[in-house]
Write a protein that holds these residues in place. Structure first.
Motif, PDB file in Angstrom:
ATOM      1  N   THR A   1       0.840  -1.207   0.000  1.00 20.79           N
ATOM      2  CA  THR A   1       0.000   0.000   0.000  1.00 20.79           C
ATOM      3  C   THR A   1       0.872   1.253   0.000  1.00 20.79           C
ATOM      4  O   THR A   1       2.055   1.218   0.324  1.00 20.79           O
ATOM      5  N   ARG A   2       0.202   2.330  -0.368  1.00 20.95           N
ATOM      6  CA  ARG A   2       0.888   3.635  -0.359  1.00 20.95           C
ATOM      7  C   ARG A   2      -0.019   4.573   0.420  1.00 20.95           C
ATOM      8  O   ARG A   2      -1.229   4.595   0.220  1.00 20.95           O
TER       9      ARG A   2
ATOM     10  N   LYS B   1      -1.842   1.958  -7.763  1.00 25.29           N
ATOM     11  CA  LYS B   1      -2.604   3.137  -8.158  1.00 25.29           C
ATOM     12  C   LYS B   1      -2.021   4.443  -7.602  1.00 25.29           C
ATOM     13  O   LYS B   1      -2.634   5.503  -7.725  1.00 25.29           O
ATOM     14  N   GLN B   2      -0.857   4.334  -6.995  1.00 26.87           N
ATOM     15  CA  GLN B   2      -0.400   5.529  -6.288  1.00 26.87           C
ATOM     16  C   GLN B   2      -0.230   6.742  -7.195  1.00 26.87           C
ATOM     17  O   GLN B   2      -0.537   7.869  -6.797  1.00 26.87           O
ATOM     18  N   GLU B   3       0.225   6.533  -8.442  1.00 24.35           N
ATOM     19  CA  GLU B   3       0.407   7.674  -9.357  1.00 24.35           C
ATOM     20  C   GLU B   3      -0.918   8.384  -9.593  1.00 24.35           C
ATOM     21  O   GLU B   3      -1.034   9.609  -9.465  1.00 24.35           O
ATOM     22  N   ALA B   4      -1.899   7.546  -9.940  1.00 22.22           N
ATOM     23  CA  ALA B   4      -3.205   8.113 -10.270  1.00 22.22           C
ATOM     24  C   ALA B   4      -3.796   8.839  -9.077  1.00 22.22           C
ATOM     25  O   ALA B   4      -4.307   9.973  -9.187  1.00 22.22           O
ATOM     26  N   VAL B   5      -3.699   8.196  -7.890  1.00 19.40           N
ATOM     27  CA  VAL B   5      -4.257   8.840  -6.680  1.00 19.40           C
ATOM     28  C   VAL B   5      -3.527  10.155  -6.394  1.00 19.40           C
ATOM     29  O   VAL B   5      -4.136  11.177  -6.103  1.00 19.40           O
ATOM     30  N   SER B   6      -2.210  10.082  -6.529  1.00 25.33           N
ATOM     31  CA  SER B   6      -1.417  11.287  -6.284  1.00 25.33           C
ATOM     32  C   SER B   6      -1.871  12.422  -7.188  1.00 25.33           C
ATOM     33  O   SER B   6      -2.057  13.579  -6.728  1.00 25.33           O
TER      34      SER B   6
ATOM     35  N   MET C   1     -10.661   3.404  -6.587  1.00 22.76           N
ATOM     36  CA  MET C   1     -10.946   2.435  -5.544  1.00 22.76           C
ATOM     37  C   MET C   1     -10.219   1.138  -5.856  1.00 22.76           C
ATOM     38  O   MET C   1      -9.947   0.855  -7.022  1.00 22.76           O
ATOM     39  N   PRO C   2      -9.862   0.332  -4.919  1.00 27.45           N
ATOM     40  CA  PRO C   2     -10.167   0.477  -3.493  1.00 27.45           C
ATOM     41  C   PRO C   2      -9.168   1.375  -2.775  1.00 27.45           C
ATOM     42  O   PRO C   2      -7.972   1.299  -3.030  1.00 27.45           O
ATOM     43  N   LEU C   3      -9.673   2.168  -1.947  1.00 23.10           N
ATOM     44  CA  LEU C   3      -8.804   2.937  -1.066  1.00 23.10           C
ATOM     45  C   LEU C   3      -9.534   3.330   0.200  1.00 23.10           C
ATOM     46  O   LEU C   3     -10.752   3.159   0.302  1.00 23.10           O
TER      47      LEU C   3
ATOM     48  N   PHE D   1      -5.919  11.372   5.726  1.00 23.96           N
ATOM     49  CA  PHE D   1      -5.014  10.236   5.558  1.00 23.96           C
ATOM     50  C   PHE D   1      -5.627   9.339   4.496  1.00 23.96           C
ATOM     51  O   PHE D   1      -6.777   8.922   4.607  1.00 23.96           O
ATOM     52  N   VAL D   2      -4.893   9.118   3.409  1.00 23.55           N
ATOM     53  CA  VAL D   2      -5.417   8.291   2.310  1.00 23.55           C
ATOM     54  C   VAL D   2      -4.508   7.078   2.147  1.00 23.55           C
ATOM     55  O   VAL D   2      -3.283   7.210   2.132  1.00 23.55           O
ATOM     56  N   LEU D   3      -5.136   5.900   2.073  1.00 25.86           N
ATOM     57  CA  LEU D   3      -4.346   4.683   1.853  1.00 25.86           C
ATOM     58  C   LEU D   3      -4.868   4.010   0.587  1.00 25.86           C
ATOM     59  O   LEU D   3      -6.069   3.779   0.460  1.00 25.86           O
ATOM     60  N   CYS D   4      -3.966   3.754  -0.349  1.00 28.64           N
ATOM     61  CA  CYS D   4      -4.414   3.094  -1.580  1.00 28.64           C
ATOM     62  C   CYS D   4      -3.431   1.966  -1.908  1.00 28.64           C
ATOM     63  O   CYS D   4      -2.381   1.853  -1.276  1.00 28.64           O
ATOM     64  N   ILE D   5      -3.769   1.159  -2.861  1.00 30.49           N
ATOM     65  CA  ILE D   5      -2.821   0.087  -3.216  1.00 30.49           C
ATOM     66  C   ILE D   5      -1.717   0.692  -4.075  1.00 30.49           C
ATOM     67  O   ILE D   5      -1.892   1.710  -4.759  1.00 30.49           O
ATOM     68  N   LYS D   6      -0.564   0.055  -3.993  1.00 32.45           N
ATOM     69  CA  LYS D   6       0.625   0.676  -4.546  1.00 32.45           C
ATOM     70  C   LYS D   6       0.519   0.931  -6.039  1.00 32.45           C
ATOM     71  O   LYS D   6       1.067   1.912  -6.554  1.00 32.45           O
TER      72      LYS D   6
END
Lengths: 160, 671
Positions: free
Chosen positions: B153-154, B201-206, B177-179, B194-199
């Motif tokens: 996770t990131r 997707k980290q670029e997209a979430v960022s 999602m999922p996050l 505080f946001v936790l997402c799977i690794k």
């Protein structure tokens, strides 16, 4: 038309208080600014600079005095207040020395006071001389006061 | 009234006694050191700049320490009070202080150091407080702020601008999602999330987060926020403890405040001594001190010195050309005005000490300008009370100041009675308002408000007396210099001219009418006075330019001198301020009383009356006492001194103890 006498007389009294008051307010304000500057450096000079600040304040009091004498003479403070236009104009004129000289001498005296405050800031022992420079200007306010008083008191006994 | 006669003194003594001799001279405070003899091959001056520097530092250190102590223990401030004066201390205390000096000095250093520590701790606390404020929104986060995520996770910890709701954030990030999103805290300005997402997707979430204004917090610390907070708080407490300790230590040190005051005086006295030391001429065994001393003190000092030391003291009368310092001496009545004279300038060579005459006129003029018996009584009793209460401790300058106003106050009472002013027309107003019957205290002479012309005339007449006295002083001065020509030309001719002009005025119908006199002098007097005036005017034209040889120039200068009569005219008119200021006091009193009487209606009337009267008269007394002081001084400096006094002397400045808290003198001088 004859009733306008009192209007002029009152206008004169009010101008005497008004202009002298404005002048003194300006003057004391200027002195206060300079005095406050000195106090930031040396609070022990408070007494001396306060006196210098207050010197241009007297004109306002003289103006008040003239206004008051006039008001009581013309009967605004109780009594008869009917007078001819001529007498009203006479009172108006009698108030003018105090009004104008009061205003200008207060402002000019304040400038002398500010300079004297600068003297006291550097040489507190020269306070006496510094004070005299400012007091010189006041002479003319006193002379104006004198003439205004004499004139106002004199008008009362005229036969007009 | 006298300018004390000065003598030159030369003391030649052994170097081993130098310290004690200087200390004795300093305590006596009777000698002004000067450099009459110059350096040569045998006699040298000592370089004292280094020790003087150290002493100056010591003085300012002690001053700083006292200021600091007063800042933290305001209650035990017992500094130099003008009325309480300086404490008198015997010389043995001074001598024994030398042993204590170093330890007090150390404590001063410690005080300054403590003050510095306190200031630093306070700054530190401010810094820590700011940090904890920034940390405040993150307190609910139970992981470190710089937590980057786990193996798969990131995590993003940061803030969004403005207020966000949880579902709004989910909405924005719906595609990724999922996050997991947690809001740690929120306020109007910012929302901490505080946001936790799977690794994967980290670029997209960022990118998404960035597009809605996400930013990382300024704090980066491995600890989690609440732990960090605890640490900050404990540091703040530590600093507060430090401040408290320092304060306590300062409180304890407050007990040696007196010692520090003593140190300041001790150092400044030594500084003065060193300055004198630097002016002494010395060989390896002997030193010479030269200076001025008042003649009447000379024998006294000589015997004191001879008693204790082996030395030679010589006295000499100073030369005419020398710049001899001036010391005045006056009796208790005129002494208060001496400072006013010295404020103008001490008398120059050949001039007499004008204090006595000046003081007489000073009190009279002051009283005339204030001219209210009530005000005079207040001033007199206030000054008298202070003088009696603090008679043992009061400082000389304060005492003179109070004495001046005491005499001025007495004169004010006198003129108040003469012109029937008791807090203005207070008696009339009170009797009329509260007792229904008007009682007027009749003046001894007349009411100036009712007869201003008469008062004006009196003012100017007094002015003429003042000016003529000034001319008389000039006459006396010329007499002392044996300049008999000047007496005739510069004084007597003017007396005749001015006197006959005044008499001539009194014979003129117009003038008598204007001022409302009841008598007129006959025409024959006019003729005589006119002729006298012409003769004296001619005399002035012929003689007042006598320093020029060229007859043409001489006449021109004489004409110019005669033009000086306009100066006399304006001088006399200047005394009209006596009337104006007297009227000002009286009329403002009337205004106050009238206002008070108008407001005094009903049951609480008397209370309102008293309040208005108290406030108004306090203001009036302040302003007019100041005005009278200023303008009396002016009349003396400009009109009176203008006739005979130039000043230009140098004030006698003795080598003495210029201290702030303690007096060491063995004998009080009157200077």
């Amino acid at each position: 038309m004859d009733n306008y006498g009192i209007v002029f007389a009152l206008a004169g009294a009010i101008l005497a208080a008004l202009l002298s008051g404005i002048g003194s307010a300006k003057g004391v304000g200027m002195g206060g600014e300079a005095a406050a500057g000195v106090i930031t450096e040396d609070p022990s000079k408070f007494g001396k600079v306060l006196i210098l600040q207050l010197l241009p304040g007297t004109q306002g009091i003289y103006g008040l005095l003239i206004a008051f004498i006039t008001l009581s003479q013309i009967g605004v403070l109780g009594g008869k207040s009917d007078m001819s236009l001529a007498v009203g104009l006479l009172y108006f004129g009698a108030c003018m020395p105090m009004a104008f000289v009061g205003y200008y001498s207060a402002v000019k005296q304040a400038r002398a006071s500010v300079a004297s405050i600068a003297v006291v800031a550097k040489k507190p022992d020269q306070f006496g001389k510094a004070m005299i420079f400012s007091a010189m200007v006041e002479t003319y306010a006193i002379l104006a006061l004198l003439i205004s008083v004499l004139a106002i008191v004199g008008i009362g006994s005229l036969n007009i | 009234m006298a300018v004390l006669e000065m003598q030159r003194i030369r003391i030649c003594a052994l170097k081993k006694n130098r310290k004690h001799i200087l200390e004795l001279l300093q305590r006596e405070g009777m000698i002004e050191v000067c450099d009459i003899i110059h350096e040569d091959d045998t006699f040298h001056k000592m370089d004292v700049s280094l020790p003087a520097d150290l002493l100056r530092k010591g003085t300012s250190l002690a001053k700083d320490a006292i200021d600091i102590l007063d800042k933290y223990n305001p209650e035990n401030k017992s500094g130099s009070n003008m009325l309480k004066g300086r404490k008198e201390v015997s010389t043995s205390v001074y001598d024994s202080f030398a042993k204590k000096r170093d330890s007090v000095m150390k404590k001063c250093n410690r005080i300054v150091q403590l003050d510095k520590i306190i200031a630093e701790s306070k700054a530190e606390i401010t810094k820590l407080n700011t940090q904890s404020e920034i940390l405040q929104p993150w307190l609910n986060l139970d992981i470190p702020i710089d937590f980057k995520g786990t193996k798969y996770t990131r995590s993003f910890v940061g803030t969004l601008p403005n207020l966000w709701k949880l579902d709004e954030i989910y909405q924005e990030l719906a595609e990724e999602m999922p996050l997991n999103v947690d809001i740690i805290s929120s306020s109007k300005e910012q929302t901490c999330i505080f946001v936790l997402c799977i690794k994967d997707k980290q670029e997209a979430v960022s990118d998404k987060l960035r597009s809605i204004g996400f930013s990382y917090p300024g704090l980066t610390d491995a600890k989690n926020p609440s732990q960090k907070m605890e640490q900050l708080q404990s540091e703040i407490q530590k600093n507060q403890k430090t401040i408290e300790d320092c304060m306590n230590e300062l409180k304890d040190l407050g007990s040696i405040r007196e010692d520090i005051c003593f140190l300041q005086d001790y150092e400044s006295m030594r500084l003065e001594k060193y300055n004198v030391l630097g002016r002494l001429l010395q060989t390896s065994k002997v030193f010479i001190l030269t200076g001025y001393i008042p003649k009447k003190e000379a024998n006294n000092l000589e015997s004191k010195l001879n008693q204790r030391f082996e030395l030679s003291v010589e006295f000499e009368d100073p030369d005419e050309s020398e710049d001899t310092p001036v010391l005045l001496e006056n009796n208790g009545f005129s002494r208060p005005i001496q400072d006013t004279i010295e404020g103008f300038s001490p008398p120059g060579k050949y001039e007499i000490d004008p204090t006595m005459i000046t003081s007489l006129f000073y009190y009279v003029l002051y009283g005339l300008m204030l001219s209210d018996a009530g005000y005079g009584l207040i001033i007199t009793s206030a000054c008298g009370l202070l003088l009696v209460k603090f008679r043992t401790t009061i400082e000389e300058t304060t005492k003179n100041f109070l004495k001046m106003f005491l005499f001025c106050g007495i004169s004010t009472i006198f003129w108040g009675i003469v012109f029937g002013s008791y807090f203005g027309d207070m008696v009339d107003v009170v009797s009329n308002t509260f007792f229904g019957e008007k009682i007027t205290i009749q003046p001894l002479w007349f009411f100036p408000v009712k007869k201003p012309m008469q008062m004006l005339l009196f003012s100017m007449a007094l002015g003429i007396v003042h000016l003529f006295t000034g001319l008389g002083m000039k006459c006396y001065q010329c007499l002392r210099q044996k300049d008999y020509k000047a007496i005739l030309y510069d004084v007597l001719l003017w007396y005749v001219l001015l006197g006959s002009s005044v008499v001539y005025l009194l014979t003129m119908k117009m003038f008598v009418d204007i001022v409302g006199l009841t008598f007129i002098l006959p025409a024959s007097v006019a003729k005589v006075s006119g002729v006298l005036a012409m003769i004296s005017a001619l005399g002035i034209i012929l003689t007042n330019g006598r320093e020029s040889k060229n007859p043409f120039k001489r006449i021109l200068k004489g004409l110019y001198a005669l033009y000086g009569i306009t100066g006399y005219l304006s001088d006399v008119l200047s005394y009209s301020r006596l009337l104006a200021l007297g009227l000002a006091t009286g009329v403002i009193c009337t205004v106050i009383n009238k206002m008070a009487a108008m407001a005094a209606v009903g049951a609480i009337g008397p209370i309102i009356f008293i309040i208005i009267v108290l406030l108004g008269h306090t203001l009036n007394i302040g302003i007019n006492a100041l005005g009278a002081y200023v303008h009396t001084t002016r009349l003396q400096y400009v009109e009176f001194f203008g006739k005979f006094y130039e000043g230009g002397g140098r004030k006698f400045e003795p080598f003495d103890t210029n201290t702030k808290y303690y007096k060491f003198k063995e004998k009080m001088e009157n200077g």
